[in-house]
Design a protein around this motif. Structure first.
Motif, short mmCIF file in Angstrom:
data_model
loop_
_atom_site.label_atom_id
_atom_site.label_comp_id
_atom_site.label_asym_id
_atom_site.label_seq_id
_atom_site.Cartn_x
_atom_site.Cartn_y
_atom_site.Cartn_z
N PRO A 152 20.37 -6.37 -4.66
CA PRO A 152 20.11 -6.26 -3.21
C PRO A 152 18.65 -5.95 -2.91
N ALA A 153 18.22 -6.42 -1.76
CA ALA A 153 16.84 -6.18 -1.34
C ALA A 153 16.55 -4.69 -1.18
N GLY A 154 17.60 -3.88 -1.03
CA GLY A 154 17.40 -2.46 -0.87
C GLY A 154 16.65 -1.82 -2.03
N VAL A 155 16.77 -2.38 -3.24
CA VAL A 155 16.05 -1.83 -4.39
C VAL A 155 14.55 -2.00 -4.20
N LEU A 156 14.13 -3.17 -3.72
CA LEU A 156 12.71 -3.40 -3.47
C LEU A 156 12.20 -2.53 -2.32
N GLN A 157 13.04 -2.33 -1.30
CA GLN A 157 12.64 -1.44 -0.21
C GLN A 157 12.56 0.01 -0.68
N LEU A 158 13.45 0.39 -1.60
CA LEU A 158 13.38 1.73 -2.18
C LEU A 158 12.08 1.92 -2.94
N GLU A 159 11.63 0.87 -3.64
CA GLU A 159 10.35 0.96 -4.35
C GLU A 159 9.20 1.22 -3.38
N GLY A 160 9.23 0.54 -2.22
CA GLY A 160 8.20 0.78 -1.22
C GLY A 160 8.24 2.20 -0.68
N ALA A 161 9.47 2.73 -0.45
CA ALA A 161 9.59 4.11 0.02
C ALA A 161 9.09 5.09 -1.04
N ALA A 162 9.38 4.82 -2.32
CA ALA A 162 8.93 5.72 -3.39
C ALA A 162 7.40 5.72 -3.48
N ASP A 163 6.77 4.55 -3.34
CA ASP A 163 5.31 4.50 -3.36
C ASP A 163 4.73 5.27 -2.18
N ALA A 164 5.34 5.13 -1.01
CA ALA A 164 4.86 5.88 0.17
C ALA A 164 5.04 7.37 -0.04
N GLN A 165 6.14 7.80 -0.64
CA GLN A 165 6.35 9.23 -0.92
C GLN A 165 5.26 9.77 -1.83
N ARG A 166 4.93 9.00 -2.88
CA ARG A 166 3.90 9.44 -3.82
C ARG A 166 2.56 9.64 -3.11
N GLU A 167 2.16 8.65 -2.30
CA GLU A 167 0.88 8.75 -1.61
C GLU A 167 0.89 9.87 -0.57
N PHE A 168 2.01 10.00 0.13
CA PHE A 168 2.10 11.05 1.15
C PHE A 168 1.95 12.43 0.52
N ASN A 169 2.64 12.68 -0.58
CA ASN A 169 2.58 14.01 -1.20
C ASN A 169 1.22 14.27 -1.86
N LYS A 170 0.54 13.21 -2.31
CA LYS A 170 -0.82 13.40 -2.82
C LYS A 170 -1.72 13.95 -1.72
N GLN A 171 -1.57 13.41 -0.51
CA GLN A 171 -2.40 13.84 0.61
C GLN A 171 -2.02 15.22 1.12
N THR A 172 -0.80 15.68 0.78
CA THR A 172 -0.32 16.98 1.26
C THR A 172 -0.87 18.12 0.43
N VAL A 173 -1.32 17.83 -0.79
CA VAL A 173 -1.83 18.89 -1.67
C VAL A 173 -2.98 19.61 -0.97
N GLY A 174 -2.86 20.93 -0.83
CA GLY A 174 -3.88 21.73 -0.19
C GLY A 174 -3.85 21.73 1.32
N ASP A 175 -2.90 21.03 1.92
CA ASP A 175 -2.79 20.98 3.39
C ASP A 175 -1.59 21.80 3.82
N ALA A 176 -1.83 23.00 4.33
CA ALA A 176 -0.74 23.90 4.73
C ALA A 176 -0.05 23.45 6.01
N GLU A 177 -0.62 22.47 6.71
CA GLU A 177 -0.05 22.01 7.97
C GLU A 177 1.01 20.93 7.79
N ARG A 178 1.25 20.52 6.55
CA ARG A 178 2.21 19.45 6.29
C ARG A 178 3.16 19.87 5.17
N PRO A 179 4.42 19.52 5.27
CA PRO A 179 5.35 19.80 4.18
C PRO A 179 5.32 18.66 3.16
N TYR A 180 5.71 18.98 1.94
CA TYR A 180 5.98 17.93 0.97
C TYR A 180 7.29 17.24 1.35
#
Length: 829
Positions: free
Chosen positions: A475-503
């Motif tokens: 199912p295409a959902g696996v490829l969409q999950l890969e996109g969500a996982a990549d976005a999670q990785r980048e989002f949490n990288k940017q959250t390091v040291g930022d107390a105004e955002r949650p992981y």
């Protein structure tokens, strides 16, 4: 004489109600039945039905509460009518619980109720909390057998010196530790974990525990006069107690005899903003959460409840209402039939009195609850004691089992992946990308626990047809999950040291092939969301199906759902919590029509699946847009995806190929509007039929084929470059070969943007309902994760038409990149 009006259809309605009352409720959602008629017939029915819940001249057969005229008059004279009504309701439920089923305890309700009567003083917040805790503990001891005598002994100190010393010793060794334990229980028990967030959301103190929040509701509290908040808190407490009261326990045999729902009878419900109306609305919300509760209500004035009816629901006759309720008598049915979709079933009593109904009511005067014999009630406990020693290894095994939130179904595993390791939706020989993503997301979730975090759930079909009855690929959902996982990785990288955002953590939920287990997985997600797992949003969905809609509707109404590559026009219109991120079928049809117009084709052959609602919807949109541009739509061709119990039409593929190849390709064009998994076998037949004879490839348009472009584990038969007889142009949401990846990333980014907008730190709990409300109010999704894909939610037709949309041509050379051009989903001129 029975008080129920003996009118047409009343016998059917009473019979169904009796059967619902007399058997276990389980997980069924019972609607509130509102009755209206001439000259108080609705109130007479409600009151008369209360008489059926008691044995003639004997005790109650079913726990019930009748809010009669005396109680309503007393509530009307009170400054807090909601409290008076709920006190009367709970007292009657306690009093009418049959003795064989054990006493009904409502500790959570009475704890919250005592708060309203306690004066915590006017000192510091700490002193007020201490005073409130002390008085709550004293009241609890006074209502608890054994502790009441101890409390009296400590308070009086006894008659002599020795007694006084014993009283002082008891205070030190028993009373003080007991008070400390009770205060700790109040602040940490799961029964009251919901209290502080509700108070904080209503403007109370930013508290995370019960006692600091409860001070606001005490006698002189800031929120003491908020009637809606008071009632909401008391009803939630009552719901907690009633749900616990109906849970089975092998060491609580009397609970096995609780085979009935709790019945609330409201013979006089007034108009909006009244205490009785708020009570009815609150009880309906509890029913829709699965509370074992049956509500019968009648308006105090004609039409007082009519504004609550759904436009398509209508008013039912008694016989029609019985037909709507009768499906609930089946074991696997969760909700009532047509007319009760929103938790209410409105009944109009009318017609003449019938002698046969009078005779039946006079000879059938009481409900007959299911009788539970003593072996059924007690043997379970006896057997549990006998097998206790053997159960210890099983308990140890359960603790080691990492897959406790998933279960096997149709050869794969479905459910929610909450395991720290070792749990996969497929075996090691298939769908390696999905297994890799599960491991990668677990590692990213572990890193997210370094600080405050919230959780997003990716919910979609992630496994292929387990019975291999179709060529349906991963199912295409696996490829969409890969996109969500990549976005999670980048989002949490940017959250390091930022107390105004949650992981952000990402949980993966597999709904099974074609959402076959979608509602069961949604039920599991609701349990996890209620257990304080920080779940704030659900993303993905991935497929437009009726089963997708049902799964979304089964999720908690507080959970926002954000679609990834979901295009069905009906997804947003038939759900209340869903948000669309990508263009819909209507926009896709416009883009394809523009392409056909530019190719100067005058006829179009549409291939679609007449058993798939997504395909039917796209075909209808294409037909409307094409005919609007003067293009003739030929008699369509049907190709079905073999589904569970639904045979396909593979035998018709040679005829379909002949029809495609036999067209005048300078005049007509073929549009594929089914799911992409069906396309390779059609192209294979077309290649065999006309590939060698065709000098120049002819154009063929398609929508749902991104998986055939992106997925790295394609079998050889699904590689599109093999089919040189056609020039395949397809719809995509990005200009590269990663359309599903981009859509999955968009859905995660939207959830992250809404969570960031509502995040205020760890002191004030962030609830899913806050995120949902923020999305409804509006969220701009602009970030550095995908700077070239900004958008706004909620999205209307105009904004969706401006989202990235492309028409891409599949290459005929292995490994080559598709050629993509921007597409236009705006209305055609």
């Amino acid at each position: 004489m029975n008080g129920i009006p003996p009118l047409d259809g009343v016998k059917d309605l009473v019979t169904v109600l009796d059967e619902l009352v007399g058997r276990p409720v389980g997980k069924r959602e019972l609607p509130a039945v509102t009755l209206e008629g001439e000259e108080g017939q609705g109130a007479a029915f409600v009151t008369g039905y209360g008489d059926r819940l008691r044995a003639v001249g004997g005790p109650a057969l079913v726990p019930h509460a009748l809010l009669d005229g005396e109680l309503l008059d007393r509530a009307g004279r009170s400054a807090e009518p909601d409290v008076v009504l709920l006190d009367g309701l709970t007292a009657q439920l306690e009093r009418t619980t049959p003795g064989a089923a054990g006493g009904l305890g409502l500790p959570t309700y009475w704890t919250c109720r005592r708060v309203l009567d306690i004066d915590a003083g006017a000192g510091s917040e700490r002193a007020q909390r201490r005073t409130l805790a002390e008085k709550l503990c004293v009241a609890w001891q006074q209502d608890t057998t054994g502790l009441k005598a101890l409390r009296s002994f400590i308070d009086t100190g006894g008659a002599g010196q020795i007694s006084a010393r014993l009283g002082a010793l008891a205070a030190v060794l028993i009373a003080w530790p007991l008070e400390w334990g009770y205060r700790t229980w109040l602040n940490h028990t799961r029964r009251l974990r919901w209290y502080a967030p509700k108070v904080s959301s209503a403007g109370g103190a930013a508290a995370t525990r019960f006692l600091p929040a409860a001070v606001s509701l005490s006698h002189r509290g800031d929120l003491r006069d908020r009637a809606a908040l008071r009632q909401s808190l008391l009803l939630e407490a009552l719901a907690v107690d009633l749900l616990r009261a109906c849970r089975r326990g092998v060491f609580l045999p009397w609970r096995r005899r609780r085979v009935w729902p709790f019945v609330v009878l409201l013979p006089r419900v007034h108009g909006p903003r009244t205490a009785t109306r708020r009570l009815l609305d609150g009880l309906v919300k509890l029913q829709r959460r699965g509370l074992p509760l049956l509500v019968l209500a009648a308006p105090a004035a004609p039409g007082a409840l009519r504004d609550e009816q759904e436009p398509g629901g209508g008013v039912r006759t008694p016989a029609g209402a019985a037909a709507s309720l009768r499906p609930l008598l089946e074991r696997r049915v969760r909700s009532a039939g047509p007319g009760a979709e929103k938790g209410r079933l409105h009944v109009r009593l009318a017609g003449e009195e019938r002698q046969e109904v009078i005779d039946w009511l006079d000879t059938n005067v009481a409900v007959r609850p299911f009788a539970v014999p003593w072996p059924s009630a007690y043997l379970g406990g006896i057997l549990a004691v006998v097998l206790l020693a053997g159960a210890v290894p099983a308990v140890d095994w359960l603790r080691q089992d990492p897959c406790h939130d998933t279960w096997p179904a149709q050869g794969v595993r479905v459910g929610v992946d909450t395991a720290p390791h070792g749990c996969y939706f497929t075996d090691g020989g298939s769908q390696k990308l999905l297994r890799t993503l599960q491991d990668r997301i677990r590692a990213q979730n572990d890193a997210a626990r370094r600080g405050a975090y919230r959780t997003v759930v990716f919910f979609a079909p992630l496994t292929a047809d387990p019975q291999s009855r179709s060529e349906q690929l991963t199912p295409a959902g696996v490829l969409q999950l890969e996109g969500a996982a990549d976005a999670q990785r980048e989002f949490n990288k940017q959250t390091v040291g930022d107390a105004e955002r949650p992981y952000l953590r990402l949980l993966v939920a597999n709904a099974g092939y074609a959402f076959a287990q979608g509602t069961d997985v949604a039920d599991r997600l609701n349990v996890l969301a209620g257990d304080g797992t920080s779940i704030s949003a659900v993303i993905g969905i991935s497929q437009s199906r009726d089963a997708s809609v049902k799964a979304i509707q089964r999720l908690s109404p507080d959970l926002p759902v954000i679609g990834a590559a979901v295009t069905g026009d009906f997804m947003a219109t038939e759900t209340d919590t869903y948000f669309q991120t990508q263009p819909t079928n209507r926009h896709l049809a416009r883009a394809l029509t523009r392409r056909i117009t530019s190719l100067r084709r005058k006829k179009a052959l549409i291939i679609y699946d007449d058993k798939d609602r997504y395909s039917i919807n796209l075909r209808e949109d294409l037909r409307d847009e094409l005919t609007g541009q003067g293009i003739e739509v030929l008699e369509p061709s049907i190709v079905r995806t073999p589904d569970f119990g639904q045979p396909g039409v593979a035998s018709a593929l040679p005829e379909l190929a002949k029809r495609i190849c036999g067209q005048n390709h300078n005049e007509a064009i073929t549009v594929f509007a089914a799911r992409g998994g069906q396309l390779p076998k059609i192209l294979n037949e077309v290649q065999a039929e006309c590939g060698s004879a065709q000098g120049t490839p002819f154009p063929l348009l398609a929508s749902d084929v991104d998986t055939l472009i992106e997925y790295p584990e394609l079998p050889e038969f699904a590689e599109l470059e093999r089919y040189t007889a056609v020039d395949l142009t397809y719809i995509a949401f990005s200009a590269d070969r990663h359309s599903d990846h981009a859509a999955g990333s968009d859905s995660f980014r939207a959830a992250a943007a809404a969570i960031n907008r509502t995040w205020t730190g760890t002191k004030i709990p962030l609830r899913a309902s806050n995120v949902f409300q923020q999305l409804r109010n509006g969220v701009d999704v602009k970030d550095t994760v995908a700077q070239d894909r900004p958008f706004h939610l909620p999205a209307d037709d105009r904004s969706l038409s401006t989202r990235p949309l492309f028409l891409c041509t599949a290459p005929h050379t292995a490994g080559a990149t598709p050629s993509c051009q921007p597409a236009d989903g705006r209305p055609l001129g």
